[in-house]
Design an enzyme around this catalytic site. Structure first.
Site, PDB file in Angstrom:
ATOM      1  N   SER A 168       0.703  -1.217  -0.079  1.00 26.88           N
ATOM      2  CA  SER A 168      -0.007  -0.052   0.088  1.00 26.88           C
ATOM      3  C   SER A 168       0.900   1.313   0.041  1.00 26.88           C
ATOM      4  CB  SER A 168      -0.935   0.176   1.222  1.00 26.88           C
ATOM      5  OG  SER A 168      -1.477   1.296   1.555  1.00 26.88           O
ATOM      6  N   TYR A 191      -1.311  -1.112  10.154  1.00 25.33           N
ATOM      7  CA  TYR A 191      -1.170  -1.275   9.062  1.00 25.33           C
ATOM      8  C   TYR A 191      -0.163  -1.012   7.856  1.00 25.33           C
ATOM      9  CZ  TYR A 191      -3.691  -1.236   4.393  1.00 25.33           C
ATOM     10  OH  TYR A 191      -4.161  -1.298   2.860  1.00 25.33           O
ATOM     11  N   ALA A 212       2.924  -0.692   9.071  1.00 24.83           N
ATOM     12  CA  ALA A 212       4.009  -1.540   9.560  1.00 24.83           C
ATOM     13  C   ALA A 212       3.884  -2.600   9.023  1.00 24.83           C
ATOM     14  CB  ALA A 212       3.931  -1.771  10.955  1.00 24.83           C
ATOM     15  N   LYS A 236       2.261  -3.170   5.838  1.00 26.18           N
ATOM     16  CA  LYS A 236       2.618  -3.180   4.456  1.00 26.18           C
ATOM     17  C   LYS A 236       4.095  -2.687   4.135  1.00 26.18           C
ATOM     18  CE  LYS A 236      -1.724  -4.176   2.960  1.00 26.18           C
ATOM     19  NZ  LYS A 236      -1.802  -5.168   2.282  1.00 26.18           N
TER      20      LYS A 236
HETATM   21  P1  NDP Z   1     -11.563  -5.555   1.136  1.00 32.49           P
HETATM   22  O1  NDP Z   1     -11.778  -5.366   2.313  1.00 32.49           O
HETATM   23  O2  NDP Z   1     -12.654  -5.102  -0.099  1.00 32.49           O
HETATM   24  O3  NDP Z   1     -11.493  -7.160   0.529  1.00 32.49           O
HETATM   25  C1  NDP Z   1     -10.410  -8.060   1.496  1.00 32.49           C
HETATM   26  C2  NDP Z   1     -10.606  -9.376   0.797  1.00 32.49           C
HETATM   27  O4  NDP Z   1      -9.713 -10.295   1.987  1.00 32.49           O
HETATM   28  C3  NDP Z   1     -12.007 -10.064   1.122  1.00 32.49           C
HETATM   29  O5  NDP Z   1     -12.042 -11.074   0.089  1.00 32.49           O
HETATM   30  C4  NDP Z   1     -11.756 -10.899   2.457  1.00 32.49           C
HETATM   31  O6  NDP Z   1     -12.459 -12.097   2.631  1.00 32.49           O
HETATM   32  C5  NDP Z   1     -10.006 -11.316   2.530  1.00 32.49           C
HETATM   33  N1  NDP Z   1      -9.458 -11.344   3.839  1.00 32.49           N
HETATM   34  C6  NDP Z   1      -9.453 -10.607   4.641  1.00 32.49           C
HETATM   35  N2  NDP Z   1      -8.771 -10.898   5.798  1.00 32.49           N
HETATM   36  C7  NDP Z   1      -8.611 -12.296   5.335  1.00 32.49           C
HETATM   37  C8  NDP Z   1      -7.932 -13.396   6.136  1.00 32.49           C
HETATM   38  N3  NDP Z   1      -7.381 -13.452   7.320  1.00 32.49           N
HETATM   39  N4  NDP Z   1      -7.724 -14.495   5.204  1.00 32.49           N
HETATM   40  C9  NDP Z   1      -8.373 -14.884   4.287  1.00 32.49           C
HETATM   41  N5  NDP Z   1      -8.733 -13.616   3.299  1.00 32.49           N
HETATM   42  C10 NDP Z   1      -8.996 -12.497   4.183  1.00 32.49           C
HETATM   43  O7  NDP Z   1     -10.027  -5.052   0.387  1.00 32.49           O
HETATM   44  P2  NDP Z   1      -9.436  -4.295  -0.698  1.00 32.49           P
HETATM   45  O8  NDP Z   1      -9.897  -5.061  -1.963  1.00 32.49           O
HETATM   46  O9  NDP Z   1      -9.675  -3.061  -0.447  1.00 32.49           O
HETATM   47  O10 NDP Z   1      -7.992  -4.570  -0.466  1.00 32.49           O
HETATM   48  C11 NDP Z   1      -7.236  -5.734  -0.977  1.00 32.49           C
HETATM   49  C12 NDP Z   1      -5.750  -5.374  -0.569  1.00 32.49           C
HETATM   50  O11 NDP Z   1      -5.432  -4.212  -1.156  1.00 32.49           O
HETATM   51  C13 NDP Z   1      -5.554  -5.453   0.827  1.00 32.49           C
HETATM   52  O12 NDP Z   1      -4.273  -6.268   0.994  1.00 32.49           O
HETATM   53  C14 NDP Z   1      -5.473  -3.956   0.990  1.00 32.49           C
HETATM   54  O13 NDP Z   1      -4.543  -3.581   2.193  1.00 32.49           O
HETATM   55  C15 NDP Z   1      -4.678  -3.477  -0.219  1.00 32.49           C
HETATM   56  N6  NDP Z   1      -4.873  -2.160  -0.320  1.00 32.49           N
HETATM   57  C16 NDP Z   1      -6.151  -1.604  -0.454  1.00 32.49           C
HETATM   58  C17 NDP Z   1      -6.437  -0.301  -0.631  1.00 32.49           C
HETATM   59  C18 NDP Z   1      -7.479   0.639  -0.935  1.00 32.49           C
HETATM   60  O14 NDP Z   1      -7.884   1.340  -0.894  1.00 32.49           O
HETATM   61  N7  NDP Z   1      -8.832  -0.107  -0.875  1.00 32.49           N
HETATM   62  C19 NDP Z   1      -5.340   0.783  -1.072  1.00 32.49           C
HETATM   63  C20 NDP Z   1      -4.010  -0.070  -0.877  1.00 32.49           C
HETATM   64  C21 NDP Z   1      -3.609  -1.219  -0.259  1.00 32.49           C
HETATM   65  P3  NDP Z   1     -13.974 -11.618   2.893  1.00 32.49           P
HETATM   66  O15 NDP Z   1     -14.800 -11.478   1.740  1.00 32.49           O
HETATM   67  O16 NDP Z   1     -14.359 -13.477   3.056  1.00 32.49           O
HETATM   68  O17 NDP Z   1     -14.070 -10.914   4.097  1.00 32.49           O
END
Ligand code: NDP
Length: 246
Positions: free
Chosen positions: A140, A153, A155, A157
């Protein structure tokens, strides 16, 4: 990447879903992991199949060694050895440092950083044998710039960037690339809770003046997963509208 086996963690929703669909369009067989939201995962599977690819979904926690072992056993049984891994599963538990509780810190580190460690370890041996592999870690912009209220978060990332560079060095000679993608702010459920005034403030910090689209992140992931990116490793590619220019 015709016929390649790809695993996208956290592919049930948001950015992970867009990545799963994009890799499917590029010809990969796609395994999607998710934590709890069965409905969302089913929708992703339908979208991936509509894109013409095989898809299997696996429920489990990336922070649990047992769940990760079950995930990769399932992937191997369905499709064979994974060749592309996208460590995308991520979560937030925001709080200022003065108030941050230990479980808030631990939960974010375990999902975002330990999850990537467990999944990477699960795929690495077979990639080394095959002398081909692509690992893409979703970091991120916050891991680069820091963000008040997100020390846990940020840390996790930033930790992913160190993990990326270290593993990249370990396996570079084996035909495996390991890179990080650092998205800026993207409209998903993760950012959906932000108030409109906060979103406006954020837009003010983005040179392009807008949030990104999940599909824009997926484009970069697909590029890194493809044959054409075979000489790129250990890098952090920002997809952030110019927020963190290096
Ligand atoms: P969402 O919250 O929309 O989706 C997260 C997904 O990860 C879901 O499918 C969720 O499963 C799954 N998930 C969460 N925790 C776990 C776990 N412990 N084990 C297995 N699956 C898990 O997140 P985003 O799409 O926004 O983010 C995706 C990635 O991009 C993340 O790593 C986030 O930190 C990163 N990111 C996002 C940004 C943003 O602005 N959105 C910016 C920068 C980075 P379920 O659907 O079952 O809950």
């Amino acid at each position: 990447m015709q016929g390649r086996v790809a695993v996208v963690t956290g592919g049930g929703r948001g950015i992970g879903r867009a990545i799963a669909v994009k890799l499917a369009r590029e010809g990969a067989k796609v395994a999607v992991s998710y934590r709890a939201n069965d409905e969302a995962a089913k929708e992703t599977a339908a979208l991936v199949r509509d894109a013409g690819a095989e898809c299997e979904v696996f429920r489990g926690d990336v922070a649990s060694a047992g769940d990760v072992a079950a995930l990769f056993e399932g992937v191997e049984a369905a499709f064979g050895k994974p060749e592309i891994l996208v460590n995308n599963a991520g979560t937030t538990r925001d709080n200022i440092m003065l108030r941050m509780k230990e479980p808030e810190f631990d939960e974010v580190m375990e999902t975002n950083l330990k999850g990537a460690y467990l999944c990477t370890q699960a795929v690495l041996r077979s990639m080394v044998r095959a002398r081909w592999g692509r690992i893409i870690n979703i970091s991120s912009v916050v891991g680069i710039l820091g963000n008040a209220g997100q020390a846990n978060y940020a840390a996790s990332k930033a930790g992913l960037l160190g993990l990326t560079r270290s593993v990249a060095r370990e396996v570079a000679a084996r035909g495996i690339t390991v890179n990080a993608v650092a998205p800026g702010y993207v409209e998903t459920e993760l950012t959906g809770g932000l108030e409109e005034s906060v979103k406006d403030q954020i837009r003010g910090q983005i040179p392009m003046g807008r949030f990104g689209e999940a599909e824009e992140v997926a484009e970069m992931v697909a590029f890194l997963a493809g044959e054409g990116a075979g000489y790129i490793t250990g890098q952090t590619l920002a997809v952030d509208g110019g927020m963190a220019m290096q």
